[in-house]
Structure formats: C-alpha cells, structure tokens
Design a protein around this motif. Structure first.
Motif, mmCIF file in Angstrom:
data_model
loop_
_atom_site.group_PDB
_atom_site.id
_atom_site.type_symbol
_atom_site.label_atom_id
_atom_site.label_comp_id
_atom_site.label_asym_id
_atom_site.label_seq_id
_atom_site.Cartn_x
_atom_site.Cartn_y
_atom_site.Cartn_z
ATOM 1 N N ARG A 66 11.436 9.167 2.174
ATOM 2 C CA ARG A 66 10.437 8.839 1.158
ATOM 3 C C ARG A 66 9.017 8.921 1.693
ATOM 4 O O ARG A 66 8.082 9.227 0.952
ATOM 5 N N CYS A 67 8.847 8.586 2.957
ATOM 6 C CA CYS A 67 7.517 8.438 3.554
ATOM 7 C C CYS A 67 6.733 9.744 3.492
ATOM 8 O O CYS A 67 7.259 10.816 3.770
ATOM 9 N N VAL A 68 5.454 9.640 3.104
ATOM 10 C CA VAL A 68 4.607 10.833 3.081
ATOM 11 C C VAL A 68 3.665 10.863 4.288
ATOM 12 O O VAL A 68 2.712 11.637 4.322
ATOM 13 N N LEU A 69 3.932 10.010 5.265
ATOM 14 C CA LEU A 69 3.159 9.995 6.518
ATOM 15 C C LEU A 69 1.665 9.849 6.251
ATOM 16 O O LEU A 69 0.848 10.467 6.921
ATOM 17 N N CYS A 70 1.326 9.013 5.268
ATOM 18 C CA CYS A 70 -0.084 8.880 4.911
ATOM 19 C C CYS A 70 -0.829 8.007 5.919
ATOM 20 O O CYS A 70 -2.048 8.078 6.034
ATOM 21 N N GLY A 71 -0.105 7.132 6.612
ATOM 22 C CA GLY A 71 -0.745 6.286 7.610
ATOM 23 C C GLY A 71 -1.386 5.030 7.034
ATOM 24 O O GLY A 71 -1.959 4.233 7.774
ATOM 25 N N ASP A 72 -1.285 4.826 5.725
ATOM 26 C CA ASP A 72 -1.954 3.667 5.121
ATOM 27 C C ASP A 72 -1.337 2.344 5.571
ATOM 28 O O ASP A 72 -2.030 1.330 5.667
ATOM 29 N N CYS A 73 -0.029 2.353 5.859
ATOM 30 C CA CYS A 73 0.606 1.106 6.281
ATOM 31 C C CYS A 73 0.075 0.670 7.651
ATOM 32 O O CYS A 73 -0.107 -0.512 7.906
ATOM 33 N N GLU A 74 -0.174 1.632 8.510
ATOM 34 C CA GLU A 74 -0.707 1.319 9.839
ATOM 35 C C GLU A 74 -2.045 0.590 9.701
ATOM 36 O O GLU A 74 -2.302 -0.411 10.363
ATOM 37 N N GLY A 134 2.865 2.165 13.876
ATOM 38 C CA GLY A 134 2.022 3.238 14.409
ATOM 39 C C GLY A 134 2.729 4.563 14.202
ATOM 40 O O GLY A 134 3.806 4.618 13.599
ATOM 41 N N PHE A 135 2.117 5.633 14.682
ATOM 42 C CA PHE A 135 2.725 6.958 14.535
ATOM 43 C C PHE A 135 2.479 7.743 15.811
ATOM 44 O O PHE A 135 1.467 7.551 16.472
ATOM 45 N N ASP A 136 3.407 8.624 16.176
ATOM 46 C CA ASP A 136 3.089 9.557 17.247
ATOM 47 C C ASP A 136 3.242 10.986 16.737
ATOM 48 O O ASP A 136 3.534 11.193 15.559
ATOM 49 N N VAL A 187 0.811 -1.220 0.000
ATOM 50 C CA VAL A 187 0.000 0.000 0.000
ATOM 51 C C VAL A 187 0.848 1.275 0.000
ATOM 52 O O VAL A 187 0.351 2.348 -0.327
ATOM 53 N N CYS A 188 2.107 1.167 0.365
ATOM 54 C CA CYS A 188 2.929 2.383 0.495
ATOM 55 C C CYS A 188 3.063 3.090 -0.854
ATOM 56 O O CYS A 188 3.493 2.503 -1.838
ATOM 57 N N PRO A 189 2.685 4.368 -0.911
ATOM 58 C CA PRO A 189 2.672 5.081 -2.191
ATOM 59 C C PRO A 189 4.041 5.549 -2.657
ATOM 60 O O PRO A 189 4.183 6.012 -3.781
ATOM 61 N N SER A 190 5.062 5.415 -1.792
ATOM 62 C CA SER A 190 6.341 6.022 -2.173
ATOM 63 C C SER A 190 7.522 5.086 -1.947
ATOM 64 O O SER A 190 8.645 5.537 -1.802
ATOM 65 N N ARG A 191 7.257 3.809 -1.930
ATOM 66 C CA ARG A 191 8.299 2.802 -1.733
ATOM 67 C C ARG A 191 9.187 3.154 -0.547
ATOM 68 O O ARG A 191 10.406 3.091 -0.631
ATOM 69 N N ALA A 192 8.551 3.521 0.565
ATOM 70 C CA ALA A 192 9.320 3.926 1.741
ATOM 71 C C ALA A 192 9.657 2.748 2.639
ATOM 72 O O ALA A 192 10.493 2.862 3.530
ATOM 73 N N ILE A 193 9.006 1.603 2.415
ATOM 74 C CA ILE A 193 9.146 0.480 3.350
ATOM 75 C C ILE A 193 9.992 -0.637 2.754
ATOM 76 O O ILE A 193 9.789 -1.031 1.605
ATOM 77 N N THR A 194 10.935 -1.123 3.544
ATOM 78 C CA THR A 194 11.597 -2.369 3.186
ATOM 79 C C THR A 194 11.285 -3.375 4.284
ATOM 80 O O THR A 194 11.042 -2.995 5.433
#
Ligand code: SF4
Lengths: 249, 500
Positions: free
Chosen positions: A65-73, A82-84, A48-55
C-alpha cells in the motif's frame, strides 16, 4: 557525421553493469522501523498516511500500500520510522510485503524453477495501464533505456498480447478499464503471468477507496510478482524479475 | 477578493451568486471583451441546486484571475457559450457531465470522461459518422502498442488520409475529485501528486499554495524559489521524455539513446533532492525540502554537464534531413484555429500564441526572476519539437542563474514555515481559492471551496490536457494516418489528467 560521432563520444557507456548492486543515491526506498517506543496514544503516522499502509501496536507498514511518500517519518515524534535506499522491494507473496521492527525485511523473491526453465532466456511482456498516473508507465518505459537496458536479459515489452508471456499491470484498475484489461488478458496465450507494478496495482494505493476503481480482476488472477513503489523504481522491477527467473546479473 | 496573480482567494459571503441566465450572460460578455475562460464547473448543493463557478484570466494590467459565481436548479438549460466561443466546448461538456446543466445548442455534447452514472458505458460513445463509399474507419485503443496510458482513437479516413479523428477518453477515471474530499486537507498532497503523475510538482505546488492561502499562512519568497526550481526540473524531465519519444517514433535512434540517458541524469538529480525521481514528497503545504549547500553545488554541476550534451544532440536532430522530412508541415494547427478552440500551454505557444502564466501572471517569484515567453509560428510537429528544446534551454539558464546566485537562500531554514507535527491550522470558512501553475503542458488549475465550518466542500481539478485534446484531433486532419503517432507524441497530452 562529425557531430554524430561527437554525440556518440559524449554518450559514453551508460548501462548499469549489475543492476542488483546499484546504489540509487537519495532514493527513499525500504522503510526502517526502529525499536523506539511510541508516545502514549500517538497515531500521527497513521493519520498522515495517504494509503492506509500503517497499522499500530506494533507499527507495521504494508509496502503493497505504501507510496513511499515519507510523510510518516516527518510526522513521527519518536523517530521510529525512517527509510533507506534499498530498492529490493519486490516479493512473490502479498504477505511478504509487511514490514515491522520484528520483521525488518521483505521476504526474498522465491526463484521459480519452472519459470526459470520456461522464461529464463526470454520473457515478453505486455504493459496495461489501468488508471495509472503515467509515472509507473514512464518507469516501465525506462526499463528499456540505455541505463537499465532490461533487453540484455532477454526481457522485452511487446506490442501485442498475442506475443506476450506476461502482463505488466500498473494503476489501481479504473472501472472504465476493466473490460479492456480482461480482453487483453484473455488474448494472451497460456502459460502466462501477471506482474503488479506500483502501490496502485498491488492494493489500489491512494485510490483504493474510490468508487471509480474496480479490482475484481485480481480476484481471479493472482500476480506472480509484486513490485512496490510510487512509482516503482526500475531497479526494483529489474532485481525482482531477475530473482524470480533465476537470472544472474 | 485577494490575488497573488496566479492565485485568487474569495470570501463567498461578499457576493450573492447570480441566477444561471445572468451568470452565463456575464460569461458571454467577458468572452466578447477578450477575457479567457479558464474553467467552468459546479457542485450539487443540499436541496438539489447547483452552485456554478467560472474562472477567467482577465487581461487588464496587471492581469489577474477573476471568479464569477452562479446558482441553478437541477437540470436547468442555458444557451451554450460554445456556439459563439468554440474554446468553451470542452469546459461546457464537463460542466454538463458533472452537474447535469444543459447547454442548448452545443454542437458536440459528448461525455468528457464517462464519470458518475456513465462509468463502464465506454461502448456507448456517440461517434461522429462520416458516410461515403470510400470512407473507412480505423479504431485504435484503449490499449496501445507501446507503454502508454489508455484512450480510444477513431479515425475516419479517405484512403490513407485522415478526414476526421475522434478521441474518446475516460478510461483512466479514478474519481480523484471525490477522493480529495475524503481526508484532512493537510494530508492530501500524495494523492494530488498522483492525479497526473508526470506533473507531480505542478500539481503539488498549486495545491500547497491554495491550502496555505486558505489557512492564512503563505510561504515567503524562499518557498516560491524552491518550488520554482522543482517545477523547472520537472519541465526539463518531461520535455526530454517527449523528445525521446519523438526521436524513437521516427527511428532516429541516436536521439532515443541520448535523450533517454539525459533524462536519467535529471530525474536522478531530483531523486537526490527529494527521494523520488518524480519529485514525490518534495512539496508539502507549509514546507518544502530545501537544498543544502552541497546539494546545490551538485545540482548546478549536473545541469551544466547536461546543458552541453543536450545542445549537441539537439543540433544533430535539428540538422537531420530525415527528421525535417517527417516533422515539418506535419500535424499543423494554425494560429487562428488554435485561438478559436482555446488551446493552452506549450501547444498553443507552438502555434504562435503568446500565453504562459509564468509571464502573464508572474506573481512575486517570476516578477523578480522572469522566464522568457517563447513561441514558434509553425504550429506543426517541428514547431512543437523545437519549442520543447528551447523551453528546456530557458529552464536550464534560469535554474543555473538562480542556483549560482549566492544571495539567494534555498536552504531548509526558510523553507519550513510551519512545523509538520503541530495541529494543522483551520481553513477559512466560506471561501474559494483558485490556484494556477504553468506546468509542462500548460496551466494546472485547482479550485478549493470551503464550507461554513472550514471543511473542504468541493475540489475541482483541471489539467491543461482537457482543452488541448481537441487540438490533436484537428492537427491530424488531412494528414496521413501513419503520421498519427508523431502528431500524438508532439502534443504529448495527459490521459489521466483529463480523466481524473
Ligand atoms: S511513507 Fe508509506 S507508510 Fe509512510 S505515510 Fe507515506 S505511504 Fe504511509
């Protein structure tokens, strides 16, 4: 006259006394990656990550890379991500932006004695949007408003590159802006620095794979400060630049 | 063809596409009959042909969106619609730039954004030339003095007076439409939210509605309510940013200070609801973040406090002589001109044209919870400024009424009509879905076409700024060049929305 005074009264005092200590309610900021084990063969977050930020293995998020969209959570079946509301996301090294369970914090911004001496009391910045979507641009504008008031630290946005010590770059660098960006940079007198603002400027963000983007400018010029986000939160920018220049708040 | 007023879903197998000449002929007939051409675009087909689509706003009652489809050979010519209907000028230019189909007789056939093979040929724009001994040219941009997106403005002046302004855009082109075909349609929203980053909600809503329609899983009224709340929050935030800019541009400093902090209150409230000051992450196909009872209370309080202070600063600004002196009669676009060149959204309404999709294509949400159609007659900077103030007030009233109505459920319970972790449903094959959302600047249009396998085949995006940039060029004619910044700010159009 009375109206003006009453508007002034209602305005009150709006500045954030110490931006480093602010608590932006609800802000989806720094990713938290837990120790929970991933389900076998699962790669939902990466899908789901829109910007290939996750390995994967181990799960690692690149805040550049992350756009902090929260979709991975939301996609993760194991509750690992999660996010704080931590907005201190800026770093002086690109590799400092990688986050994983084993490395839960961004490398703190390194104070530069040289920059402190030179720009600690006055830093003039020229903003260049090179394919930015106007969100980072609006947040850069907000730096100067009555809430964030970055001018109190001697940091200003100026109109001409000739007057600037630093270039604030936003956007993934569209091909159609490459020439103008280079001209602007060349017009700035040395010593000078680049601040990359937002996932787009740092890595291309959600536009990284586009043919309309040409990021060669950053092969010759290395940013002094990276400010992640989509858009970068004004507090991330301010705390990052204050740390870099060794300015107390 | 199914339609939810601001959305139309077509089964493309039902009607064969028309030959280009017939297609253009029918477009012309519809324009003559008073229909509005909203979009005109095409995509290349395998084998070298072009498949063309025209989207109309058809005013019969009830009004709706309708679609015409055509087919052409590569490089074909056709008689330009612009000759008789200047409102088609930007649409035909884009159609030409993207498909190569040539509108014969188009008076102003220039690239809209220098995409494809024309990228990085920004220096080759064919500027109009005004000749004469006292004519001089002033070029500004692409990089401007303030923190703003890039674009080039070239003024042809007689003394201080602007005789003609030509606007060259394209610097922001990121190849959005191609990128939208590169991923699963279910994980496109973050990219869609960044097409025009100050209108993330308008774009995300249109995108979600289209994907949901194509997947046969429309949300309920509760979903619309939540998205409607998000959209009006965005409208308030952006209008205030513009008012802030207008005040600052004429050195009305109290306006700058007060609008600045009022905007902070609104976007911080948005952040509390969805994690982001620009509404990123609020809307997704199949779900939207709902409002818990406490959040709803808090939002209502924020809005009420805001409304009072907003009214105060507006009153001050509207009563100030220096503000009037700068804005009244500056940058006027008459109603006739606005109609002729096909302005849309707020700037059209400020010239007296009653167009607003929220009223004209209301669908189930605005049928039940209408917003007023607001217009101004002046067509000048003053009209565009006052209309922004009135639109914010209308949005506030609407939001406060909704949030205060205990019978409406805005909690997550209803907003989640699909589980995010299940395998996403397939999209209908051979279909075209066009959605329209009245964003802050006007109608945001998105058209998604699927293949025989239900894959996305074409994704067309159209920002309201594209037809409106020409309005700015007209507005500054015969004005002092020094009034350009306030004219530009009063339009407040999007560069990246145009450039894609
Ligand atoms: S929050 Fe960051 S890492 Fe997670 S899906 Fe979004 S962009 Fe990717």
């Amino acid at each position: 006259m009375f109206k003006s005074i009453s508007v002034r009264r209602s305005q009150g005092s709006q500045y954030i006394p110490d931006p480093r200590q602010a608590q932006p309610a609800g802000f989806r900021g720094k990713p938290l990656i837990g120790e929970a084990a991933c389900a076998a063969g699962c790669g939902r977050c990466q899908e789901v990550c829109p910007s290939r930020a996750i390995t994967l293995s181990p799960v690692q998020i690149d805040l550049g890379r992350c756009v902090l969209c929260g979709d991975c959570e939301l996609a993760c079946p194991s509750g690992k991500i999660g996010f704080d509301n931590d907005f201190k996301l800026a770093a002086t090294e690109r590799e400092g932006l990688l986050i994983s369970a084993a490395r839960p914090h961004i490398d703190p911004v390194k104070v530069s004695a040289e920059l402190h001496k030179r720009f600690g009391r006055s830093l003039k910045l020229r903003s260049v949007s090179a394919g930015g979507c106007n969100a980072c641009e609006m947040e850069i504008n907000a730096l100067g408003n009555v809430n964030f008031d970055i001018g109190r630290y001697g940091i200003d946005i100026v109109a001409s590159p000739r007057h600037a010590d630093g270039l604030v770059l936003s956007g993934p660098i569209s091909r159609n802006m490459t020439a103008a960006l280079q001209i602007c940079w060349d017009a700035m007198p040395a010593p000078k620095l680049v601040i990359a603002v937002g996932a787009c400027a740092i890595s291309g963000g959600v536009f990284a794979d586009s043919e309309g983007v040409d990021r060669r400018f950053l092969e010759t010029v290395k940013p002094t400060l990276y400010v992640p986000g989509c858009p970068a939160h004004p507090l991330s920018f301010i705390s990052g630049i204050l740390d870099l220049l060794g300015i107390s708040s | 063809m199914a339609t939810g007023q601001s959305l139309v879903l077509c089964d493309l197998r039902q009607e064969a596409p028309l030959a280009l000449s017939v297609f253009i002929g029918q477009c012309a007939e519809r324009l003559h009959a008073g229909e509005r051409l909203l979009a005109l675009f095409g995509r290349s087909e395998e084998g070298g042909g072009i498949r063309a689509t025209a989207v109309f706003h058809s005013p019969e009652i009830p009004a709706r969106l309708t679609v015409l489809r055509g087919q052409a050979k590569a490089g074909e010519h056709y008689p330009s619609l612009t000759v008789e209907h200047p409102a088609a000028q930007s649409l035909e230019r884009e159609f030409w730039e993207q498909t190569g189909l040539h509108p014969d007789g188009h008076p102003w056939l220039k690239p809209i954004r220098f995409e494809g093979a024309r990228q990085q040929q920004m220096g080759e724009y064919p500027f109009f030339r005004v000749r004469g001994q006292e004519v001089h040219e002033v070029g500004v941009g692409p990089i401007h003095a303030s923190v703003i997106e890039p674009g080039h403005f070239r003024f042809m002046c007689l003394g201080e007076k602007v005789h003609h302004l030509e606007i060259q855009l394209g610097y922001q082109h990121r190849g959005v439409e191609a990128l939208l075909l590169g991923r699963s349609p279910w994980s496109l929203t973050p990219l869609v939210e960044s097409i025009c980053g100050d209108s993330s909600i308008a774009y995300a809503w249109g995108h979600c509605a289209a994907i949901e329609a194509l997947a046969d899983m429309p949300g309920g009224l509760e979903t619309d309510l939540l998205r409607g709340v998000a959209l009006e929050m965005e409208r308030i935030a952006i209008h205030i940013a513009t008012l802030n800019g207008l005040a600052t541009d004429i050195a009305f400093l109290q306006g700058g200070g007060t609008y600045g902090r009022l905007r902070t209150a609104i976007i911080n409230a948005t952040q509390r609801l969805c994690g982001n000051r620009f509404g990123r992450g609020w809307l997704r196909p199949g779900r939207s973040r709902g409002l818990a009872a406490a959040q709803r209370e808090e939002l209502l309080k924020t809005l009420r406090d805001f409304a009072q202070d907003f009214a105060g600063i507006n009153e001050l600004m509207l009563a100030s002589h220096s503000v009037r002196a700068r804005f009244q009669g500056t940058g006027t676009v008459s109603e006739t001109a606005a109609r002729e060149i096909g302005l849309v959204g707020l700037v059209a309404r400020a010239s007296g044209i009653a167009i607003d999709a929220r009223s004209q294509l209301p669908g189930r949400l605005y049928d039940r919870h209408p917003l007023p159609m607001l217009t101004e007659s002046g067509g000048d900077c003053w009209a565009r400024m006052s209309l922004r103030m009135r639109e914010v007030e209308a949005s506030l009233n609407w939001l406060c009424a909704l949030l205060g109505d205990a019978t409406l459920d805005l909690s997550t319970r209803h907003a989640q009509h699909a589980q995010p972790s299940t395998t996403p449903p397939a999209l209908r094959p051979h279909s075209l879905c066009v959605s329209l959302v009245e964003g802050t600047r006007g109608p945001v249009i998105q058209a998604l076409e699927t293949s025989a396998e239900g894959q996305l085949l074409h994704y067309k995006v159209q920002d309201p700024s594209m037809p409106n940039w020409f309005g700015l060029a007209l507005a500054v004619r015969e004005n002092e060049i020094s009034d350009f910044p306030i004219c530009n700010k009063s339009f407040d159009l999007s560069y990246c929305g145009n450039d894609l």
